[in-house]
Design an enzyme around this catalytic site. Sequence first.
Site, PDB file in Angstrom:
ATOM      1  N   CYS A 112       7.771  32.881 -43.952  1.00  0.00           N
ATOM      2  CA  CYS A 112       8.463  32.568 -42.696  1.00  0.00           C
ATOM      3  C   CYS A 112       8.736  31.063 -42.587  1.00  0.00           C
ATOM      4  CB  CYS A 112       7.648  33.120 -41.521  1.00  0.00           C
ATOM      5  SG  CYS A 112       8.504  33.165 -39.944  1.00  0.00           S
ATOM      6  N   HIS A 113       8.088  30.377 -41.638  1.00  0.00           N
ATOM      7  CA  HIS A 113       8.237  28.929 -41.494  1.00  0.00           C
ATOM      8  C   HIS A 113       7.234  28.170 -42.369  1.00  0.00           C
ATOM      9  CE1 HIS A 113      10.365  30.260 -37.854  1.00  0.00           C
ATOM     10  NE2 HIS A 113      10.937  29.078 -37.830  1.00  0.00           N
TER      11      HIS A 113
END
Length: 185
Positions: A112-113
């Site tokens: 994800c991030h």
Amino acid sequence: MTELSDTHVLMLATDGFEDSELFDPRQALLDAGVKVTLASIKTDPIQGVKNDEKATRTITPDLTLEDVDSEDYDALVLPGGLANPDKMRLQERAIEIVGEFMDDDKIVAAICHGPWLLVEADVVDGRRVTSWPSVRTDLTNAGGQVVDEEVVVDRNLITSRKPDDIPAFNRAILKALTDELESAD
């Protein structure tokens, strides 16, 4: 499947981690017999989020970033969430840890991030990677070859896009750990 009970994985997270991106990979590793250590900025319980809303679960880190010796671990897992990697990439020791794992060609997995930490550590140049859509420009600017796939494995580096990709992310981590162990035999 190869016995992974002598394998030790480090996870880095702080408040704002995406609940499933920490707990699901952690549980998959524990279920496979892997020892998992969570490091954070402090050892106070940290709070996860689910879709940007505070999650009900917290977890207490085992040690601080300053107490991490990367030599003690076989792999590094970087959960996402928006706030978690944004806070972690401002921690000099967190960025050093990412660099140490990459320099030693140990497995590094980010979802994800989480790849923001890879960008900050300057370790994506020439690597094939994926992430949450809003991180992709940063990865491209850091020299990464960005693709939109549920999981991307480029040598020791594993990246994934989002919570829906966790099963593929977990399989890739476990396969990399097993392959690493088998090649050492």
